[in-house]
Design a protein around this motif. Structure first.
Motif, mmCIF file in Angstrom:
data_model
loop_
_atom_site.group_PDB
_atom_site.id
_atom_site.type_symbol
_atom_site.label_atom_id
_atom_site.label_comp_id
_atom_site.label_asym_id
_atom_site.label_seq_id
_atom_site.Cartn_x
_atom_site.Cartn_y
_atom_site.Cartn_z
ATOM 1 N N VAL A 41 0.872 -1.184 0.000
ATOM 2 C CA VAL A 41 0.000 0.000 0.000
ATOM 3 C C VAL A 41 0.908 1.233 0.000
ATOM 4 O O VAL A 41 1.270 1.777 1.041
ATOM 5 C CB VAL A 41 -0.957 0.006 1.218
ATOM 6 N N THR A 42 1.318 1.622 -1.185
ATOM 7 C CA THR A 42 2.296 2.702 -1.346
ATOM 8 C C THR A 42 1.683 3.868 -2.122
ATOM 9 O O THR A 42 0.640 3.715 -2.775
ATOM 10 C CB THR A 42 3.531 2.217 -2.129
ATOM 11 N N LEU A 43 2.397 4.984 -2.059
ATOM 12 C CA LEU A 43 1.934 6.156 -2.793
ATOM 13 C C LEU A 43 1.956 5.885 -4.310
ATOM 14 O O LEU A 43 1.054 6.305 -5.037
ATOM 15 C CB LEU A 43 2.811 7.364 -2.451
ATOM 16 N N ASP A 44 2.970 5.172 -4.770
ATOM 17 C CA ASP A 44 3.039 4.834 -6.199
ATOM 18 C C ASP A 44 1.815 4.040 -6.626
ATOM 19 O O ASP A 44 1.185 4.333 -7.653
ATOM 20 C CB ASP A 44 4.303 4.001 -6.490
ATOM 21 N N ALA A 45 1.485 3.017 -5.824
ATOM 22 C CA ALA A 45 0.324 2.187 -6.155
ATOM 23 C C ALA A 45 -0.945 3.034 -6.166
ATOM 24 O O ALA A 45 -1.791 2.908 -7.062
ATOM 25 C CB ALA A 45 0.200 1.041 -5.155
ATOM 26 N N ALA A 46 -1.062 3.929 -5.164
ATOM 27 C CA ALA A 46 -2.254 4.787 -5.084
ATOM 28 C C ALA A 46 -2.311 5.721 -6.288
ATOM 29 O O ALA A 46 -3.361 5.902 -6.906
ATOM 30 C CB ALA A 46 -2.243 5.591 -3.787
ATOM 31 N N ALA A 47 -1.148 6.309 -6.644
ATOM 32 C CA ALA A 47 -1.104 7.273 -7.743
ATOM 33 C C ALA A 47 -1.459 6.606 -9.071
ATOM 34 O O ALA A 47 -2.041 7.223 -9.968
ATOM 35 C CB ALA A 47 0.282 7.911 -7.819
ATOM 36 N N GLN A 48 -1.098 5.324 -9.214
ATOM 37 C CA GLN A 48 -1.400 4.609 -10.456
ATOM 38 C C GLN A 48 -2.829 4.073 -10.491
ATOM 39 O O GLN A 48 -3.233 3.421 -11.449
ATOM 40 C CB GLN A 48 -0.414 3.445 -10.630
ATOM 41 N N GLY A 49 -3.558 4.312 -9.415
ATOM 42 C CA GLY A 49 -4.938 3.842 -9.377
ATOM 43 C C GLY A 49 -5.029 2.344 -9.152
ATOM 44 O O GLY A 49 -6.045 1.721 -9.452
ATOM 45 N N ALA A 50 -3.962 1.764 -8.583
ATOM 46 C CA ALA A 50 -3.929 0.313 -8.392
ATOM 47 C C ALA A 50 -4.568 -0.125 -7.071
ATOM 48 O O ALA A 50 -4.610 -1.316 -6.776
ATOM 49 C CB ALA A 50 -2.487 -0.180 -8.456
ATOM 50 N N LEU A 51 -5.016 0.850 -6.258
ATOM 51 C CA LEU A 51 -5.593 0.496 -4.955
ATOM 52 C C LEU A 51 -7.097 0.729 -4.954
ATOM 53 O O LEU A 51 -7.604 1.624 -5.634
ATOM 54 C CB LEU A 51 -4.944 1.329 -3.842
ATOM 55 N N SER A 52 -7.803 -0.068 -4.159
ATOM 56 C CA SER A 52 -9.245 0.132 -3.977
ATOM 57 C C SER A 52 -9.516 0.285 -2.483
ATOM 58 O O SER A 52 -8.620 0.127 -1.652
ATOM 59 C CB SER A 52 -10.008 -1.069 -4.526
ATOM 60 N N ALA A 53 -10.771 0.574 -2.170
ATOM 61 C CA ALA A 53 -11.144 0.850 -0.780
ATOM 62 C C ALA A 53 -10.759 -0.304 0.148
ATOM 63 O O ALA A 53 -10.330 -0.074 1.285
ATOM 64 C CB ALA A 53 -12.637 1.134 -0.689
ATOM 65 N N ASP A 54 -10.860 -1.545 -0.315
ATOM 66 C CA ASP A 54 -10.539 -2.685 0.546
ATOM 67 C C ASP A 54 -9.046 -2.794 0.852
ATOM 68 O O ASP A 54 -8.661 -3.522 1.762
ATOM 69 C CB ASP A 54 -11.022 -3.989 -0.111
ATOM 70 N N ASP A 55 -8.228 -2.069 0.088
ATOM 71 C CA ASP A 55 -6.793 -2.084 0.349
ATOM 72 C C ASP A 55 -6.421 -1.231 1.561
ATOM 73 O O ASP A 55 -5.291 -1.311 2.053
ATOM 74 C CB ASP A 55 -6.020 -1.572 -0.873
ATOM 75 N N ILE A 56 -7.339 -0.368 1.986
ATOM 76 C CA ILE A 56 -7.045 0.461 3.170
ATOM 77 C C ILE A 56 -8.108 0.210 4.237
ATOM 78 O O ILE A 56 -8.534 1.118 4.939
ATOM 79 C CB ILE A 56 -6.939 1.962 2.812
ATOM 80 N N ARG A 57 -8.548 -1.042 4.313
ATOM 81 C CA ARG A 57 -9.551 -1.423 5.302
ATOM 82 C C ARG A 57 -8.941 -2.499 6.202
ATOM 83 O O ARG A 57 -8.189 -3.349 5.727
ATOM 84 C CB ARG A 57 -10.781 -1.966 4.555
ATOM 85 N N ILE A 58 -9.283 -2.462 7.474
ATOM 86 C CA ILE A 58 -8.679 -3.388 8.438
ATOM 87 C C ILE A 58 -9.304 -4.783 8.300
ATOM 88 O O ILE A 58 -10.479 -4.912 7.952
ATOM 89 C CB ILE A 58 -8.819 -2.840 9.879
ATOM 90 N N SER A 59 -8.509 -5.805 8.578
ATOM 91 C CA SER A 59 -9.003 -7.183 8.478
ATOM 92 C C SER A 59 -9.561 -7.648 9.819
ATOM 93 O O SER A 59 -9.232 -7.086 10.874
ATOM 94 C CB SER A 59 -7.859 -8.113 8.065
ATOM 95 N N ALA A 60 -10.389 -8.691 9.771
ATOM 96 C CA ALA A 60 -10.939 -9.268 11.000
ATOM 97 C C ALA A 60 -9.811 -9.786 11.886
ATOM 98 O O ALA A 60 -9.831 -9.620 13.108
ATOM 99 C CB ALA A 60 -11.911 -10.388 10.658
ATOM 100 N N ALA A 61 -8.803 -10.382 11.277
ATOM 101 C CA ALA A 61 -7.698 -10.953 12.064
ATOM 102 C C ALA A 61 -6.955 -9.859 12.835
ATOM 103 O O ALA A 61 -6.597 -10.029 14.001
ATOM 104 C CB ALA A 61 -6.745 -11.697 11.137
ATOM 105 N N THR A 62 -6.729 -8.720 12.170
ATOM 106 C CA THR A 62 -6.013 -7.631 12.859
ATOM 107 C C THR A 62 -6.857 -7.058 13.995
ATOM 108 O O THR A 62 -6.343 -6.747 15.073
ATOM 109 C CB THR A 62 -5.633 -6.526 11.847
ATOM 110 N N LEU A 63 -8.174 -6.937 13.755
ATOM 111 C CA LEU A 63 -9.037 -6.445 14.829
ATOM 112 C C LEU A 63 -9.005 -7.401 16.022
ATOM 113 O O LEU A 63 -8.986 -6.969 17.183
ATOM 114 C CB LEU A 63 -10.474 -6.268 14.316
ATOM 115 N N ARG A 64 -8.942 -8.710 15.749
ATOM 116 C CA ARG A 64 -8.867 -9.678 16.861
ATOM 117 C C ARG A 64 -7.526 -9.557 17.583
ATOM 118 O O ARG A 64 -7.447 -9.681 18.807
ATOM 119 C CB ARG A 64 -9.085 -11.102 16.340
ATOM 120 N N ALA A 65 -6.469 -9.271 16.837
ATOM 121 C CA ALA A 65 -5.162 -9.073 17.474
ATOM 122 C C ALA A 65 -5.193 -7.839 18.385
ATOM 123 O O ALA A 65 -4.682 -7.858 19.505
ATOM 124 C CB ALA A 65 -4.077 -8.919 16.407
ATOM 125 N N GLN A 66 -5.852 -6.780 17.900
ATOM 126 C CA GLN A 66 -5.973 -5.573 18.737
ATOM 127 C C GLN A 66 -6.841 -5.870 19.959
ATOM 128 O O GLN A 66 -6.583 -5.364 21.061
ATOM 129 C CB GLN A 66 -6.565 -4.407 17.928
#
Lengths: 149, 377
Positions: A41-66
Motif C-alpha cells: 500500500v504505497t503512494l506509487d500504487a495509489a497514484a497509479q490507481g492500483a488500490l481500492s477501498a478494501d486495500d485500506i480497510r482493516i481485516s478481522a484478524a487484525t481487529l482480533r489481534a488488537q
C-alpha cells in the motif's frame, strides 16, 4: 516502564504487548481486509490507481489481534468492542448502516431486533454481535425504546 | 481560524485564544498541546493547505476555487474574511461525491498529480494506519511521524502531584519560545526617557514652617522613570500640580522620598515635612494621594488610584485641592474618569513600573528638589 503503584487493576500500570503498535512491530505480517500486504500500500500504487477501498480497510484478524492486546492490558470492554468489529467486517457497509438505523430508539419492534440478531448469527457468523443485539433487545423492552406501532 | 459560519461547532476555543494559551503553557509549565509558531510558518502552511484543496477541487471537477480565495484563506482572520461562494453548487458537488464511487484514494491521486506529495503521503498513511488499527486502543494519538501512543504503550502513570507526564526537555524549550514574547523592559520603554534636567536635588529636605503644600515624589521620579503610566511627562505633571497650588495663592515645595516606593508612605512623609501639614504623594507611575499630618499612614484626604486615567487637568485639580486643604477651605470634587479595564490591561505594566521604582529605594532621608519652572499665574 512506570511503576505499578495502585495494583488493583492492570490498567493502572499497563502490561505492554511486545507486538504493539502492530504498525511498528508486525508491519511485515499486516495485511488489509482483502489480503494485500501493508508493504504494497504505497503512494506509487495509489497514484497509479492500483488500490481500492478494501486495500485500506482493516481485516478481522487484525481487529482480533488488537482485541487481544486490549484484553491483556485490562481493557475488556474495548476488547469486546474490537471483537464485535472483527465480526462486522463480514457485513457490507450499506447493510451495517441499516442495522445501525434499526438500533436507534423507537426504530424497530422486538421481533425485528430478534430477527436482526438471528441474521447476524446465521448469515454473518457474528455470534458475539448477535448476543449483543439480543441483550439490547431486552434493555430496549425494559426501557421502552422499542417501536410503538 | 474562528468559524463564524459553523452551524454545528459552537466552539468557545479557537485561534483567537492561542496567544493566551501559549503564555499559559509557559507560565504554568503545562503542556496543552499547543506549539508557538511564527507568522511566516502559519502563512506557509495555510497557503499550502488552501492550494492543495484548490487542486483537489479542480481534479475532481468541483466548483473551482479561485486564487483570490486561496489568498483570503492564507491571510484571513476568520471565516468572515472568505469571499462568498455559490453554496448550492458546492452542496450539489458534495452530494455527487458521496453518491459516487470516489473516495480517499481519489483525493490522494489528485494531490499526487498536482505535486502535493507530502499531503498525499500523509493521507495515504491514514489509510495505512487503518490496516494496523493501533489507534483504536484507548487514548490513542499519532505523533508527528504517525507513531501511535496510547494507553497500551504509554500508560497513565500519574500517582499524585509531581508524578506522571512532566513537560521537560525539547518540548519545554519549545513551549518557552513564544515568538511574540516581549522582554519586561519593552513594556515600560515609554516610561523611560532622558532624566529631567529641570529637576535638581539640592540637599536634605527641611521641615516647613509656613503655609505650603509639599509635593512628595517617589524615588525614581524624573530620572529612572520620566513619564506616568498614562504617558504624561513628569515635568508636565509637576507643572500642573504647582499651577493648581499657585491658582489658590499658595506655594509648593517638592521633596523626593528615597526609602519607600509606597504611595501612602510617600504622602505621609511629605505631610510630616509640610508647614501646613498637607502633602501630595506622587508615585512615578502617576498614582497620587493627598495626605495630612497626623493621619495614619494608610489613611488620606483623597486618593487617586487609577493613574492611567489621570490627566494634566486632574493633576492641576489635585494641586488646587491640596492648597485649599492647606488654607482651610473646602475642597472641590476632582473628576476622574473610571476605566474598569485599566487594571486588567495594565497590571503587568503597573507591576514593572512599581518594580523599577522600588529598585531605586535607598536608605536615605528625603531630599529637596529644585524645579526650574515659573507659574503662568
Amino acid at each position: 516502564m512506570p511503576h505499578h503503584v495502585n495494583g488493583d487493576s492492570p490498567r493502572d500500570g499497563g502490561y505492554t504487548s511486545p507486538a504493539y503498535p502492530l504498525a511498528e512491530h508486525a508491519a511485515d505480517s499486516l495485511t488489509a481486509a482483502n489480503g494485500r500486504p501493508l508493504a504494497e500500500v504505497t503512494l506509487d500504487a495509489a497514484a497509479q490507481g492500483a488500490l481500492s477501498a478494501d486495500d485500506i480497510r482493516i481485516s478481522a484478524a487484525t481487529l482480533r489481534a488488537q482485541a487481544a492486546i486490549a484484553r491483556q492490558a485490562g481493557y475488556s470492554a474495548v476488547a469486546h468492542n474490537l471483537e464485535r468489529a472483527a465480526e462486522l467486517t463480514a457485513v457490507p457497509n450499506a447493510e451495517l448502516l441499516r442495522m445501525y438505523e434499526q438500533l436507534r430508539p423507537g426504530r424497530a419492534s422486538e421481533a425485528e431486533l430478534v430477527a436482526l440478531a438471528d441474521r447476524l448469527e446465521d448469515e454473518f457468523h457474528a455470534p458475539i454481535t448477535a448476543a449483543f443485539v439480543r441483550e439490547a433487545t431486552a434493555v430496549y423492552r425494559r426501557r421502552n425504546l422499542l417501536r410503538r406501532d | 481560524m474562528p468559524r463564524r459560519d459553523n452551524l454545528f461547532g459552537g466552539g468557545n476555543f479557537d485561534a483567537e485564544d492561542f496567544d493566551d494559551y501559549n503564555i499559559l503553557q509557559r507560565d504554568m509549565q503545562v503542556d496543552g498541546g499547543l506549539r508557538p509558531v511564527t507568522e511566516e510558518a502559519v502563512l506557509a502552511i495555510r497557503r499550502e493547505a488552501a492550494q492543495a484543496i484548490q487542486a483537489v477541487y479542480a481534479e475532481l471537477g468541483f466548483p473551482p476555487i479561485t486564487d483570490a480565495e486561496v489568498e483570503a484563506a492564507t491571510t484571513g482572520h476568520s471565516s468572515d474574511d472568505m469571499p462568498e461562494r455559490d453554496l448550492v453548487a458546492d452542496l450539489a458537488a458534495a452530494d455527487a461525491f458521496l453518491a459516487g464511487d470516489q473516495d480517499m484514494l481519489t483525493v490522494i491521486q489528485a494531490l499526487q498529480r498536482r505535486g502535493f506529495t507530502k499531503t498525499a503521503t500523509n493521507i495515504l498513511e491514514m489509510g495505512r494506519q487503518r490496516i494496523a488499527g493501533d489507534y483504536l486502543q484507548p487514548s490513542a494519538i499519532f505523533d508527528r511521524d504517525f507513531r501511535v501512543q496510547s494507553a497500551i504503550n504509554d500508560p497513565n502513570d500519574y500517582t499524585g502531584p509531581g508524578t506522571g507526564y512532566r513537560v521537560t526537555g525539547a518540548r519545554w524549550e519549545e513551549i518557552q519560545r513564544v515568538p511574540q514574547a516581549k522582554s519586561p523592559r519593552e513594556f515600560i520603554a515609554d516610561q523611560i526617557g532622558e532624566p529631567s534636567k529641570r529637576l535638581v536635588e539640592v540637599g536634605p529636605a527641611k521641615t516647613g514652617t509656613r503655609p505650603e503644600v509639599i509635593v512628595a515624589v517617589g524615588p525614581a521620579f524624573g530620572r529612572e522613570l520620566t513619564k506616568t503610566i498614562g504617558g504624561l511627562d513628569h515635568e508636565a505633571v509637576l507643572a500642573a500640580i504647582l499651577t493648581g497650588v499657585a491658582r489658590e495663592g499658595l506655594v509648593a515645595r517638592i521633596v523626593k522620598v528615597k526609602h519607600t516606593s509606597d504611595c501612602a508612605a510617600i504622602g505621609h512623609i511629605g505631610a510630616s515635612l509640610s508647614g501646613s501639614g498637607i502633602a501630595i504623594g506622587l508615585q512615578s507611575r502617576g498614582t497620587a494621594v493627598i495626605h495630612k499630618q497626623g493621619l495614619a499612614r494608610l489613611n488620606n484626604l483623597e486618593l487617586f488610584p487609577q493613574s492611567p486615567s489621570l490627566t494634566l487637568e486632574t493633576y492641576e485639580a489635585i494641586g488646587r485641592n491640596a492648597a485649599r486643604y492647606a488654607l482651610g477651605k473646602p475642597p472641590r470634587p476632582v473628576g476622574v474618569k473610571i476605566d474598569n479595564w485599566a487594571r486588567l490591561k495594565l497590571i503587568v505594566k503597573t507591576t514593572l513600573l512599581h518594580r523599577r521604582e522600588t529598585e531605586q529605594i535607598r536608605d536615605e532621608p528625603p531630599t529637596e528638589l529644585f524645579f526650574d519652572w515659573e507659574p503662568e499665574v
